[in-house]
Structure formats: structure tokens, C-alpha cells
Design a protein around this motif. Structure first.
Motif, PDB file in Angstrom:
ATOM      1  N   LEU A  64       0.837  -1.178   0.000  1.00  0.00           N
ATOM      2  CA  LEU A  64       0.000   0.000   0.000  1.00  0.00           C
ATOM      3  C   LEU A  64       0.880   1.240   0.000  1.00  0.00           C
ATOM      4  N   GLU A  65       0.312   2.351  -0.443  1.00  0.00           N
ATOM      5  CA  GLU A  65       1.075   3.596  -0.525  1.00  0.00           C
ATOM      6  C   GLU A  65       1.640   4.001   0.824  1.00  0.00           C
ATOM      7  N   THR A  67       2.590   2.100   3.199  1.00  0.00           N
ATOM      8  CA  THR A  67       3.728   1.241   3.515  1.00  0.00           C
ATOM      9  C   THR A  67       4.974   1.725   2.797  1.00  0.00           C
ATOM     10  N   SER A 128       1.873   3.371  -5.804  1.00  0.00           N
ATOM     11  CA  SER A 128       2.041   1.941  -5.608  1.00  0.00           C
ATOM     12  C   SER A 128       3.105   1.370  -6.525  1.00  0.00           C
TER      13      SER A 128
END
Length: 214
Positions: A64-65, A67, A128
């Protein structure tokens, strides 16, 4: 009547047309920054080696962004000094910019914005890993064009976590931008070294310019 658009919906052609923006193909600026940058310390290299190792492990699954930001961006911004005075970092700021003919207003959200005395230093658009890093360029350029510092150089960085690319924007006399090469964690060598060197150099450039203008 003014038409309102979302920055995330604009493509590169839209952005270049609306703001009379052109790209300079030369990439001597960022290449020279890396060549002239001081060597990194052993501690910095160890942190970046571990960052790359952690990212590659996590990237085996969908990321995910948020992360991406935690794993790769936070260590880079910290080592570059952007979490220390006189810099400060804001997240998810709203922006609004009007096209040159005044017919359209573009609104959007910033992922990460580092400022120093209202000068935009780094605009980070973390996308992403499944998308090419260049998908973030139109949005980042739109946000940089919204800066009130129209007579100053603006610097940006776009990343999808695996790839990093820098932007240099001059708004006068005609808005012009250049791009660095792509720095990728897919390579054997750790390109995070060069990414950190550029970030540190950009921070110093802005501080030097601010001191001279004071």
C-alpha cells in the motif's frame, strides 16, 4: 465559469498545456549534484542497505502507498535532515492552482511536502509499486506550479517505492522542468545512496539561497 479538476486525473499533456510548461531534455544538473556530493558515512550506508533489504522483502507482496512511505521515504527524509529545524514536513495538504487562461482550477492532495520558509523543497508523490514512477509526474508538477515562490527554483521527487526520480522546476521566464535519471532498487547497487546525496544537496541549496535572501 471556472472548471474545477482533480490533480490526480490530469495527464502530462494536460499539465504541460494548461501551464505552458515545457521539458528541458538536459540532465546535467542532477548528474553534477551526485558527482559533487560529499561521501556518505558508514552509518548512512548501513541504514540505506537495511532499508533496501526491508523494501525488497515487503515488495514480494502487494504494498500500500502508506507502507511505501514508511519503509523507504521516512529513512531518506530523516537522513537528509528534513525532520530537523529549519525544515518541517506536512502531510496531505490541499492545493489549488489556476491555469494561465484562468478558465480552470485544479485541486488535489499532497502526499509529502517539505517546506522551509514557504519554499517548496521536495514534493513526494508515493505511488504503488505496481505503477511506473512516471505516473506521478503530472500530479507532482501541478503541485509544484502551485507554489507562491514563482521566482525560485523548485525541486521535487516522485517515487513508487522501488523507483525514484527528481524534478527541477523553474517558473520564470517560462515554466521549464528537467528530470533526473531513474534510481531503482531493482539494480544490484544501492541507488538509495545517490537518492540521499541528492536530497541532502537540494536541502543545502535551499538553505544557502534563503540565507542570501535574508
Amino acid at each position: 465559469m471556472t472548471l474545477t479538476l482533480q490533480a490526480s486525473k490530469l495527464n502530462l499533456h494536460d499539465v504541460k498545456t494548461k501551464f505552458n510548461l515545457r521539458q528541458d531534455e538536459a540532465d546535467k544538473f542532477f548528474t553534477q549534484l551526485v558527482q559533487d556530493a560529499p561521501a556518505l558515512s558508514e552509518f548512512e550506508k548501513q541504514v540505506l542497505d537495511r532499508t533496501k533489504q526491508q523494501y525488497l522483502y515487503l515488495a514480494e507482496r502487494p504494498l500500500l502507498e502508506v507502507t511505501v512511505k514508511m519503509v523507504t521515504l521516512s529513512p531518506l527524509l530523516s537522513l537528509a535532515g528534513f525532520y530537523d529545524p529549519p525544515f518541517y514536513t506536512t502531510l496531505e495538504d490541499s492545493i489549488e492552482v489556476v491555469s494561465q487562461d484562468g478558465a480552470e482550477t485544479v485541486r488535489g492532495q499532497l502526499d509529502v511536502l517539505v517546506l522551509q520558509n514557504a519554499i517548496w523543497v521536495v514534493v513526494v508523490e508515493a505511488k504503488s509499486i505496481q505503477y511506473d514512477v512516471m505516473i506521478a509526474l503530472p500530479q507532482a508538477l501541478t503541485y509544484m506550479m502551485a507554489s507562491p515562490a514563482t521566482n525560485k527554483e523548485l525541486f521535487g521527487m516522485i517515487t513508487n517505492g522501488r523507483e525514484f526520480r527528481f524534478i527541477r522546476l523553474n517558473q520564470a521566464p517560462q515554466p521549464t522542468y528537467i528530470l533526473s535519471k531513474v534510481f531503482s532498487l531493482s539494480e544490484i547497487e544501492n541507488h538509495l545512496y545517490e537518492v540521499l546525496q541528492i536530497l541532502k544537496c537540494l536541502g543545502q541549496l535551499v538553505l544557502t539561497h534563503t540565507t542570501r535572501s535574508a
